[in-house]
Motif scaffolding. Structure first.
Motif, mmCIF file in Angstrom:
data_model
loop_
_atom_site.group_PDB
_atom_site.id
_atom_site.type_symbol
_atom_site.label_atom_id
_atom_site.label_comp_id
_atom_site.label_asym_id
_atom_site.label_seq_id
_atom_site.Cartn_x
_atom_site.Cartn_y
_atom_site.Cartn_z
ATOM 1 N N SER A 180 0.836 -1.208 0.000
ATOM 2 C CA SER A 180 0.000 0.000 0.000
ATOM 3 C C SER A 180 0.868 1.255 0.000
ATOM 4 O O SER A 180 0.548 2.229 0.673
ATOM 5 C CB SER A 180 -0.928 0.012 1.224
ATOM 6 O OG SER A 180 -0.184 0.200 2.420
ATOM 7 N N ASP B 237 -2.104 1.947 -5.105
ATOM 8 C CA ASP B 237 -2.640 0.619 -5.375
ATOM 9 C C ASP B 237 -2.640 -0.193 -4.084
ATOM 10 O O ASP B 237 -1.613 -0.279 -3.406
ATOM 11 C CB ASP B 237 -1.805 -0.126 -6.427
ATOM 12 C CG ASP B 237 -1.990 0.448 -7.818
ATOM 13 O OD1 ASP B 237 -3.095 0.952 -8.098
ATOM 14 O OD2 ASP B 237 -1.043 0.400 -8.623
ATOM 15 N N THR B 238 -3.788 -0.787 -3.755
ATOM 16 C CA THR B 238 -3.880 -1.663 -2.595
ATOM 17 C C THR B 238 -3.748 -3.096 -3.081
ATOM 18 O O THR B 238 -4.550 -3.551 -3.899
ATOM 19 C CB THR B 238 -5.231 -1.505 -1.875
ATOM 20 O OG1 THR B 238 -5.508 -0.125 -1.682
ATOM 21 C CG2 THR B 238 -5.213 -2.219 -0.533
ATOM 22 N N THR C 251 -5.128 -6.763 -6.779
ATOM 23 C CA THR C 251 -4.812 -5.341 -6.695
ATOM 24 C C THR C 251 -6.054 -4.508 -6.943
ATOM 25 O O THR C 251 -6.808 -4.769 -7.885
ATOM 26 C CB THR C 251 -3.740 -4.944 -7.732
ATOM 27 O OG1 THR C 251 -2.566 -5.738 -7.538
ATOM 28 C CG2 THR C 251 -3.382 -3.472 -7.600
ATOM 29 N N ALA C 252 -6.272 -3.509 -6.115
ATOM 30 C CA ALA C 252 -7.340 -2.530 -6.312
ATOM 31 C C ALA C 252 -6.688 -1.196 -6.649
ATOM 32 O O ALA C 252 -5.963 -0.628 -5.828
ATOM 33 C CB ALA C 252 -8.203 -2.411 -5.060
ATOM 34 N N GLN D 211 -6.746 2.909 -7.887
ATOM 35 C CA GLN D 211 -7.534 4.080 -7.507
ATOM 36 C C GLN D 211 -7.664 5.031 -8.703
ATOM 37 O O GLN D 211 -6.677 5.616 -9.140
ATOM 38 C CB GLN D 211 -6.871 4.805 -6.332
ATOM 39 C CG GLN D 211 -6.698 3.937 -5.090
ATOM 40 C CD GLN D 211 -5.921 4.645 -3.985
ATOM 41 O OE1 GLN D 211 -5.608 5.834 -4.090
ATOM 42 N NE2 GLN D 211 -5.609 3.922 -2.924
ATOM 43 N N ALA E 267 -8.645 5.787 0.327
ATOM 44 C CA ALA E 267 -9.018 4.673 -0.555
ATOM 45 C C ALA E 267 -8.414 3.363 -0.054
ATOM 46 O O ALA E 267 -9.055 2.307 -0.126
ATOM 47 C CB ALA E 267 -8.566 4.965 -1.982
ATOM 48 N N HIS E 268 -7.189 3.425 0.470
ATOM 49 C CA HIS E 268 -6.573 2.217 1.046
ATOM 50 C C HIS E 268 -7.408 1.685 2.203
ATOM 51 O O HIS E 268 -7.583 0.470 2.360
ATOM 52 C CB HIS E 268 -5.158 2.522 1.525
ATOM 53 C CG HIS E 268 -4.136 2.598 0.433
ATOM 54 N ND1 HIS E 268 -3.912 1.564 -0.446
ATOM 55 C CD2 HIS E 268 -3.268 3.578 0.092
ATOM 56 C CE1 HIS E 268 -2.952 1.915 -1.289
ATOM 57 N NE2 HIS E 268 -2.550 3.133 -0.992
ATOM 58 N N GLN F 158 -10.552 1.880 2.599
ATOM 59 C CA GLN F 158 -11.749 1.239 2.055
ATOM 60 C C GLN F 158 -11.422 -0.103 1.393
ATOM 61 O O GLN F 158 -12.230 -1.031 1.426
ATOM 62 C CB GLN F 158 -12.417 2.156 1.035
ATOM 63 C CG GLN F 158 -12.958 3.454 1.619
ATOM 64 C CD GLN F 158 -13.480 4.390 0.538
ATOM 65 O OE1 GLN F 158 -13.126 4.284 -0.628
ATOM 66 N NE2 GLN F 158 -14.330 5.319 0.940
ATOM 67 N N ASN F 159 -10.235 -0.188 0.792
ATOM 68 C CA ASN F 159 -9.909 -1.349 -0.047
ATOM 69 C C ASN F 159 -9.222 -2.500 0.675
ATOM 70 O O ASN F 159 -9.323 -3.653 0.247
ATOM 71 C CB ASN F 159 -9.010 -0.911 -1.213
ATOM 72 C CG ASN F 159 -9.723 -0.005 -2.200
ATOM 73 O OD1 ASN F 159 -10.952 -0.041 -2.306
ATOM 74 N ND2 ASN F 159 -8.959 0.798 -2.924
ATOM 75 N N VAL G 96 -9.651 -6.509 -0.285
ATOM 76 C CA VAL G 96 -8.546 -7.011 -1.114
ATOM 77 C C VAL G 96 -7.871 -8.203 -0.441
ATOM 78 O O VAL G 96 -7.599 -9.230 -1.089
ATOM 79 C CB VAL G 96 -7.525 -5.890 -1.402
ATOM 80 C CG1 VAL G 96 -6.217 -6.460 -1.932
ATOM 81 C CG2 VAL G 96 -8.100 -4.903 -2.411
#
Length: 333
Positions: A10, A14-15, A30-31, A33, A50-51, A53-54, A58
């Motif tokens: 992180s 990208d998470t 990978t999630a 943003q 966003a991290h 949330q993800n 993930v």
């Protein structure tokens, strides 16, 4: 007993989470943003939110794809740095809490070391080898003696190659991230249409600030005569810029090969997805000059698979992190 590593990444926008069992990659999720595209670059506060949330979904998805439960995990490896501090803290805090709750070791991964060790995901790359690490924030030539023994032979003294592409892309109105956009446009353009100045830096260090500045002045002068210059010549501009950056990267790398005598050469980092750079590597191999190693596209950008493999080798050496280990925004490998 199997060694099952959960890798968490992180460091930027990208998470990622990946699971590896006994050195075999079982999942890599990978999630990304999209929120940053409107701003022409990564906004740290938005990235960290966003991290948050993800990260749970993930990690959950990575475990499900691997067919692994939390109770089967042997250790958790997480990126401690370098990167955006807010983003790093999300991953590190989550990993610490999970490791404590499961009573398993916590392992520190260096993000840059992880990019190099992407070449160890399928099987360990025989050492020593040279690695050109190119991303949005780093341009380095690294001598790799072992997974935990790396020496930086040269690095950027200002902007990195990916950063130069992103900034030039933004000025031309192409959007963010600029690297993939320039790569796509360059395939349709003439790389010899324009010629831009190249830096004259001693040794194996890089510089892309001068190229970026000269490119911006060139555009300004051209747009005074033709306000639609970029739109009319975007393919040629992208191809010429890309060619110049690749030539700068390859010139220093060839010097490093000559100085060290090491002809086993690897490519890593987000910019390693660039078509022209990959072709330049392949040309060296076709000419019989180097034995080259280019990662699959899924392992070029920030991903957790490279963190999981880092954790696997560190676990074999019992190289664990203490729970009070702090994240760090800047470091070398």
């Amino acid at each position: 007993m199997s060694i099952v590593i959960l890798g968490i990444e992180s460091s930027c926008d990208d998470t990622g989470a990946a699971v590896m069992r006994d050195g075999e990659l079982l999942s890599n999720v990978t999630a990304s943003q999209k929120v940053h595209e409107a701003y022409g670059g990564v906004v740290p506060e938005l990235a960290s939110r966003a991290h948050q949330q993800n990260i749970v979904p993930v990690v959950d998805q990575a475990l499900k794809q691997a067919g692994v439960t939390l109770d089967e995990l042997t250790a958790i490896c997480v990126t401690f740095g370098p990167g955006l501090m807010g983003s790093l803290l999300v991953g590190v805090s989550f990993a610490k809490g999970l490791a404590i709750s499961l009573g398993i070791p916590l392992i520190e991964a260096n993000h840059l070391q992880g990019h190099v060790l992407a070449h160890f995901i399928k099987s360990p790359l025989r050492t020593p080898f040279l690695c050109l690490l190119v991303s949005g924030g780093n341009s380095q030539i690294i001598k790799v003696n072992a997974y935990n023994d790396m020496e930086i032979l040269g690095q950027t003294i200002d902007d990195a190659a990916g950063e130069a592409m992103d900034k030039c892309s933004k000025v031309m109105g192409f959007g963010y991230p600029g690297g993939p956009i320039i790569d796509r446009l360059a395939r349709q353009g003439n790389p010899d249409a324009y010629h831009f100045s190249k830096p004259n830096i001693a040794g194996l260090d890089y510089s892309f600030s001068g190229l970026k500045t000269s490119f911006l002045y060139f555009l300004r002068d051209q747009q005074k005569e033709d306000p639609q210059f970029v739109e009319h010549h975007k393919e040629d501009l992208a191809a010429s810029l890309e060619k110049t950056i690749v030539e700068i990267l390859m010139k220093k790398l060839k010097m490093a090969v000559k100085q060290t005598g090491i002809r086993r050469v690897a490519l890593s980092g987000g910019v390693s997805a660039n078509t022209a750079l990959r072709q330049a590597f392949m040309n060296q191999q076709k000419a019989g000059n180097w034995e080259v190693f280019i990662p699959p596209f899924s392992f070029t950008t920030d991903n957790a698979a490279m963190i999981a493999v880092t954790g696997y080798y560190k676990y074999l050496d019992k190289d664990f992190a203490t729970i009070d280990k702090a994240a760090y925004s800047r470091t070398t490998i």
